[in-house]
Design an enzyme around this catalytic site. Structure first.
Site, short mmCIF file in Angstrom:
data_model
loop_
_atom_site.label_atom_id
_atom_site.label_comp_id
_atom_site.label_asym_id
_atom_site.label_seq_id
_atom_site.Cartn_x
_atom_site.Cartn_y
_atom_site.Cartn_z
N GLU A 170 -1.04 4.57 -8.17
CA GLU A 170 -0.53 5.38 -7.22
C GLU A 170 0.67 6.28 -7.69
OE1 GLU A 170 -2.41 5.61 -4.31
OE2 GLU A 170 -1.20 6.21 -2.74
N LYS A 201 -7.59 -3.59 3.42
CA LYS A 201 -6.29 -3.08 3.74
C LYS A 201 -5.86 -3.30 5.35
CE LYS A 201 -8.36 1.55 4.48
NZ LYS A 201 -8.40 2.92 4.18
N PHE A 237 -1.96 -0.43 -10.61
CA PHE A 237 -2.44 -1.53 -10.08
C PHE A 237 -3.73 -1.90 -10.67
CE2 PHE A 237 -3.25 2.02 -7.10
CZ PHE A 237 -4.83 1.96 -7.19
N ARG A 294 -16.97 0.36 -1.32
CA ARG A 294 -16.21 0.07 -0.10
C ARG A 294 -16.55 -1.45 0.46
NH1 ARG A 294 -14.46 4.50 2.99
NH2 ARG A 294 -12.23 4.11 2.36
N LYS A 316 0.77 -1.00 0.32
CA LYS A 316 -0.15 -0.03 0.10
C LYS A 316 0.86 1.00 -0.02
CE LYS A 316 -4.03 2.13 2.07
NZ LYS A 316 -3.53 3.39 1.91
N ARG A 324 -8.53 11.26 -6.47
CA ARG A 324 -9.48 10.07 -5.52
C ARG A 324 -10.93 10.80 -5.74
NH1 ARG A 324 -10.56 7.79 -0.69
NH2 ARG A 324 -12.96 7.78 -0.84
#
Length: 608
Positions: free
Chosen positions: A316, A444, A356, A438, A266, A286
């Site tokens: 990212e 995570k 990713f 979500r 991450k 985002r």
DNA sequence: CCTGATGCGTC
DNA sequence: GTCGGAC
DNA sequence: GTCCGACGACGCATCAGG
């Protein structure tokens, strides 16, 4: 439709917390629009949706913001209603709401009478489009004296608004309606009012996820019904709502995700959604802002190293050292998020894009519906089309089968300056790209909390701010300090506001009353904050955070080894844990320990 | 012309 | 970003 | 589980005001 009518709906919604009741009332508002075309203006629905979101445009819009928020609006209120700013402040502290404060001032008959009489204003009806248009004008004012000009327009609105309208007007401008309606309820409302069935929310959401503009979606449903919804397609240049990750204790992750998963570092940078069409490359943040200009280097590397006609990617952007060997902290990257001197910073702070995911692919004229393919399939396409280099990589993946492997990979990630790991479902059917969701397809892991390996800090409350909204009549945020043995003072470290239950808040309110101080106690150092109340140091509380940061604002650690330093230490994502009634204030964390903590952090940079 | 206050967007 | 409360 | 709204540190941009 007039604004007063809209406000009446908001007021009715405010009276309940029951989700179904809120939806019922809110959908009546939409039904009113549906059934009364003669009483509503073209565009009312769209405008109501935006205003209800506390904004003038969708997030993807590049229109200017109002540039007004609480502090400035308080100034407006005190000038317009001719009261001291301290009067406004004290009403604010009591009500915990800018709208209520404004309404109180507006309701004071004497003032209202004086002003209206003086200005000779007739009571007139303000329509939603009037309010909306005025606010839009205000948003577009900039340059010298812009605040004066904005205030002029706001005064015009205030003079013509009832106290109730003033209440919601202020809340809208302050970007939060605070009635319990947000995106999800708006979509439900649209489904109920225009499609006669709440279940159509699923379809609405699907459209919203690929065209994140509820005003547009609302208008489309109103005009074209279901067919309008179905015509919404993915477009290069229109960002897709990003898929998010849940967070779980490391012991639960594998169970929840299906026994096995694939994990990635991450990375601590900025998430980018990249749209490429031929040579054109657009970058979205985002929150779906178009930030293409901020990363010309990323645009370039994508244009030249992704072999696809049209594609939507996700990755990212991480700040790198000039050799592209180590990843630099988020704080370094943020100095690159700028409008000016971009080329200079491209050289000074290079960025590597770690891809990713893949959301859309058109190659050799063939459209491949990638979003509904499994994570591993998307990954395969992603690898196929990208030519890796030092500025462009596909993020490394590792198959994980046991919790031991998970922990090992986590520790490896931390050692490389990463926040932790992202664990992704490998289910061949379920693991699609769920836009705007979500769920538990991505989980995570940021710390091994259950193993108690996370450092906590024992701090002393030295001040507080009054809470707003549901925190009114309580402290909403605490200033918290650490002890410096060199000068024997409690130095401001951070604010903490999350992690407190309602009971905690009540307990702290009562507990701290006897320690209130008229002004900043002499054994407290706090140069930047102006809290509503100061406390004499008396209690110790435990907080945790993701990491220590170097701060221009915090005082903790500014005085160290007999020297005065420019910067202090603070905490990223501070969270209250518990009251340490077993500890005396002298037992709180010391500046020395903070310095040690900081140096032990994997990403400890020479930022101080 | 410079500085501090304020807003806004990232995490 | 984090978190807690109400449903 | 979903939804909403309390609130964190930081850095840059902008503007008011000295």
């Amino acid at each position: 439709m007039d604004f007063e009518t809209l406000v009446t709906y908001y007021e009715r919604i405010s009276s309940t917390k029951k989700r179904l009741e809120i939806l019922d009332i809110f959908s009546q508002l939409f039904s009113y629009i549906r059934d009364n075309p003669d009483k509503t203006d073209e565009g009312d629905l769209e405008k109501i949706i935006y205003l209800t979101q506390g904004t003038l445009y969708a997030e993807i819009s590049e229109q200017p913001k109002l540039g007004l928020a609480e502090k400035t609006l308080k100034d407006l209120l005190s000038s317009y209603y001719a009261v001291n700013s301290s009067t406004v402040d004290s009403i604010m502290k009591k009500t915990g709401d800018l709208g209520e404060t404004a309404a109180k001032l507006a309701g004071s008959k004497k003032k209202q009478g004086q002003i209206t009489a003086f200005m000779g204003i007739q009571k007139e009806t303000l329509y939603i489009k009037d309010i909306y248009d005025r606010l839009t004008e205000i948003a577009n004012i900039s340059g010298t004296k812009s605040l004066d000009k904005k205030f002029d327009k706001l005064r015009w609105l205030l003079a013509r608004s009832s106290p109730l309208s003033v209440k919601y007007l202020m809340r809208i401008i302050n970007s939060s309606l605070r009635v319990g309606v947000s995106d999800a309820t708006i979509m439900d409302g649209l489904a109920v009012a225009f499609l006669d069935d709440k279940n159509y929310r699923t379809l609405i959401e699907k459209a919203y996820n690929i065209y994140p503009d509820l005003g547009y979606i609302g208008k489309k449903i109103h005009k074209e019904g279901l067919n309008g919804l179905k015509s919404v397609q993915i477009q290069i240049g229109v960002p897709i709502r990003m898929m998010l990750a849940s967070r779980l204790d490391y012991t639960q992750i594998l169970d929840k995700i299906g026994g096995e998963c694939v994990s990635e570092y991450k990375l601590d940078g900025e998430r980018l959604q990249i749209h490429k069409s031929g040579e054109n490359v657009g970058l979205f943040s985002r929150r779906l802002k178009n930030i293409s200009e901020q990363y010309p280097d990323v645009q370039y590397v994508i244009a030249n190293n992704i072999s696809a006609d049209k594609v939507i990617l996700e990755g990212e952007a991480v700040a790198m050292d000039v050799m592209f060997e180590t990843m630099l902290p988020f704080q370094v990257l943020t100095t690159r998020r700028r409008k000016y001197d971009i080329q200079e910073f491209v050289k000074k702070i290079p960025v590597c894009l770690f891809l990713f995911d893949l959301l859309y692919l058109e190659k050799n004229g063939e459209k491949i519906p990638v979003m509904n393919k499994s994570m591993l399939e998307r990954r395969k396409y992603l690898e196929e089309i990208t030519t890796e280099s030092k500025e462009l990589r596909v993020v490394m993946q590792k198959p994980i089968h046991t919790t031991d492997e998970l922990v090992e990979f986590f520790n490896e990630a931390r050692a490389k300056n990463c926040e932790g790991i992202m664990n992704k479902s490998v289910d061949p059917i379920e693991s699609i790209y769920k836009a705007g969701n979500r769920g538990f397809l991505w989980i995570k892991l940021k710390s091994l909390e259950a193993g108690k390996m996370k450092d906590s800090i024992d701090v002393v409350p030295i001040g507080a701010y009054m809470g707003k909204g549901k925190r009114s009549n309580r402290y909403g945020a605490f200033l918290v300090a650490v002890f410096n043995e060199e000068n024997e003072k409690y130095e401001f470290l951070t604010r903490v506001a999350t992690g407190f239950s309602d009971d905690d808040l009540e307990e702290f309110w009562n507990m701290l009353q006897p320690t209130l101080s008229e002004s900043r106690p002499t054994n407290v150092v706090c140069n930047t904050e102006k809290p509503d109340v100061w406390f004499n140091p008396s209690a110790v509380i435990e907080i945790v955070g993701d990491e220590l940061t170097i701060s221009n604002k915090a005082d903790a650690g500014k005085f160290y080894n007999g020297q005065v330093r420019e910067k202090g230490y603070s905490v990223r994502f501070p969270v209250f844990q518990r009251l340490r009634s077993d500890k005396n204030i002298i037992d709180c964390t010391k500046v020395d320990e903070l310095v040690d903590f900081y140096q032990l952090q994997p990403s400890s940079e020479d930022l101080i």
